[in-house]
Design an enzyme around this catalytic site. Structure first.
Site, PDB file in Angstrom:
ATOM      1  CG  ASN A  78     -38.689 -23.113 -14.105  1.00 29.47           C
ATOM      2  OD1 ASN A  78     -39.608 -22.479 -14.932  1.00 29.47           O
ATOM      3  ND2 ASN A  78     -39.107 -24.213 -13.646  1.00 29.47           N
ATOM      4  CE  LYS A 130     -38.748 -13.607   5.987  1.00 35.40           C
ATOM      5  NZ  LYS A 130     -38.795 -11.938   6.077  1.00 35.40           N
ATOM      6  CE  LYS A 151     -38.298 -36.369 -19.935  1.00 32.90           C
ATOM      7  NZ  LYS A 151     -38.590 -35.282 -18.948  1.00 32.90           N
TER       8      LYS A 151
HETATM    9  O1  C5P Z   1     -35.890 -33.722 -18.769  1.00 33.40           O
HETATM   10  P1  C5P Z   1     -36.312 -32.476 -19.200  1.00 33.40           P
HETATM   11  O2  C5P Z   1     -36.720 -31.729 -17.883  1.00 33.40           O
HETATM   12  O3  C5P Z   1     -35.473 -31.696 -19.781  1.00 33.40           O
HETATM   13  O4  C5P Z   1     -37.740 -32.865 -20.010  1.00 33.40           O
HETATM   14  C1  C5P Z   1     -38.511 -31.708 -20.344  1.00 33.40           C
HETATM   15  C2  C5P Z   1     -39.757 -32.377 -20.671  1.00 33.40           C
HETATM   16  O5  C5P Z   1     -40.114 -33.030 -19.769  1.00 33.40           O
HETATM   17  C3  C5P Z   1     -40.948 -31.317 -20.777  1.00 33.40           C
HETATM   18  O6  C5P Z   1     -41.943 -31.527 -21.672  1.00 33.40           O
HETATM   19  C4  C5P Z   1     -41.378 -31.204 -19.405  1.00 33.40           C
HETATM   20  O7  C5P Z   1     -42.843 -30.506 -19.362  1.00 33.40           O
HETATM   21  C5  C5P Z   1     -41.269 -32.740 -18.890  1.00 33.40           C
HETATM   22  N1  C5P Z   1     -40.862 -32.763 -17.301  1.00 33.40           N
HETATM   23  C6  C5P Z   1     -41.744 -33.479 -16.664  1.00 33.40           C
HETATM   24  N2  C5P Z   1     -41.520 -33.456 -15.399  1.00 33.40           N
HETATM   25  C7  C5P Z   1     -40.370 -33.394 -14.868  1.00 33.40           C
HETATM   26  C8  C5P Z   1     -39.181 -32.658 -15.778  1.00 33.40           C
HETATM   27  C9  C5P Z   1     -39.670 -32.281 -17.147  1.00 33.40           C
HETATM   28  O8  C5P Z   1     -42.757 -33.894 -17.138  1.00 33.40           O
HETATM   29  N3  C5P Z   1     -40.059 -33.431 -13.673  1.00 33.40           N
END
Ligand code: C5P
Length: 400
Positions: A207, A286, A342
């Site tokens: 990304n 591939k 979280k």
């Molecule tokens: O849910 P979202 O991706 O928007 O959340 C963003 C936050 O969660 C960021 O701090 C990102 O580093 C963390 N994140 C994570 N694991 C994921 C997706 C996001 O730790 N699979």
């Protein structure tokens, strides 16, 4: 005692902006010694800097000194901080190779004080591998750098190479000259960059995350005395000197590495752009194109672990956890939901569609939203300043 800052000015059109910086530092009662390369004197007269700094401007290795000491050695011994701004590609190359053929380059070699280099040049010159290799070498030697800003350059090109705003250089000089050591004895882990999910041996899904925000946090935390673990997905950036660097590829690997360190950390910050999905069956060879024989190519995806959420379930009472919420709509509302899901102490929310915010950009516009309900909206700032504001908030929470 008043601090003494030496500013080495080299030959770029941005020289005139440094006059304002000298004036700002003088207003803070900082002694400023200006040294100019011959090239720099073609843009602005030494008399201008002499008038503003109130001191003789040093340009000539052979000029007679008032004191008994060899002048370039004397200056190097007196200063608390050395700033090279603007730094041309030529001067950076000289520094990287230990060339000492004028006043400024001899002071650089004799100097033992912290040194910040602020490059300014044409964007193609800045991107040139030779220049980038020289910068990497100097970072490895312990020199600090500020990235140039992007925008319209004096040569008429739009790209990265502009001298950063004088206010930002001033803030950075102050931060390095008067370092706060408020994270001494603390262990901080931050993740950064984009994760990559393999499709086959040559392709992967990533990304727009560059790692800039997380690397700035690591840099700030190191400067403030923390022991720092930087767990990084793909990023073009050089890890700051002094961090324990863990390079990872996919989200599952990032999660595993962070789990290994989790229990020993006082502070965990999730600044990585973690991919939410990975490929279920990674092709061993591939994948060939279908030459129009099939309408669709379908990749089956499985959900990645939410790293912060996983770490949040194991959070220890003394631990501080911080996340980011990059949003395109309902920024505060969505960020609050993530904060609680979280188990974070605060979340750094930003609207990635706003100009000057989000991915692949040197600035950010963020709001810090606390579990305690405290909200702080910050103006557009460099990512270095956002990192400092985040660490300030962490320190507040540790003290509370
Ligand atoms: O849910 P979202 O991706 O928007 O959340 C963003 C936050 O969660 C960021 O701090 C990102 O580093 C963390 N994140 C994570 N694991 C994921 C997706 C996001 O730790 N699979």
């Amino acid at each position: 005692m008043a601090k003494t800052v030496a500013i080495g000015v080299t030959g770029s059109i941005a020289v005139y902006k440094i006059v304002d910086l000298v004036s700002k530092l003088k207003k803070d009662d900082i002694e400023v010694v200006v040294m100019m390369t011959e090239g720099a004197t073609k843009f602005v007269s030494p008399l201008t800097f002499k008038t503003i700094s109130g001191r003789e401007v040093l340009t000539d290795l052979w000029q007679e000194s008032q004191e008994w000491k060899v002048q370039h050695i004397g200056i190097a011994e007196q200063i608390d901080f050395l700033l090279i701004a603007p730094a041309t590609a030529n001067f950076i190359a000289k520094m990287a190779h230990g060339i000492a053929d004028d006043f400024l380059s001899t002071v650089v070699l004799a100097n033992t004080a912290p040194c910040l280099i602020v490059p300014a040049m044409n964007s193609n010159m800045y991107k040139n591998s030779v220049v980038q290799d020289n910068i990497k070498k100097l970072i490895d030697y312990g020199y600090k750098f500020m990235d140039p800003d992007s925008g319209l350059l004096a040569c008429g090109v739009i790209g990265q190479g502009r001298l950063p705003e004088i206010d930002d250089i001033y803030t950075q000089v102050n931060r390095l000259l008067f370092p706060k050591k408020d994270l001494l004895g603390k262990r901080l882990m931050v993740n950064a960059g984009t994760t990559c999910e393999d499709i086959d041996p040559v392709r992967f899904i990533a990304n727009r995350g560059t790692g800039k925000m997380g690397y700035c946090i690591a840099q700030e935390a190191i400067a403030r005395g923390a022991e720092v673990i930087l767990v990084s997905g793909k990023s073009h950036l050089e890890p700051p000197a002094g961090v324990k660097f863990e390079s990872v590829w996919g989200a599952e690997e990032m999660c595993r590495v962070m789990l290994d360190y989790q229990s020993s950390c006082d502070i965990i910050i999730g600044a990585a752009a973690v991919g939410d999905f990975r490929i279920v069956n990674i092709a061993e060879e591939k994948i060939k194109k279908m030459d129009g024989h099939s309408e669709k190519m379908i990749l089956e995806l499985a959900e990645n672990p939410d790293i912060l959420k996983t770490l949040g379930t194991m959070k220890r009472s003394h631990q501080i956890m911080v996340g980011f919420a990059a949003e395109t709509q309902n920024v505060l509302e969505n960020a609050r939901i993530k904060l609680s899901k979280k188990n974070l102490d605060f979340i750094v929310a930003n609207d990635v569609t706003a100009e000057g915010a989000g991915f692949a950009c040197d600035t950010n516009i963020v709001t810090l939203i606390g579990r305690d309900g405290k909200i702080k909206s910050l103006p557009k700032m460099s990512k270095e300043d956002v990192a400092a504001a985040i660490i300030d908030r962490v320190v507040e929470l540790i003290k509370s």
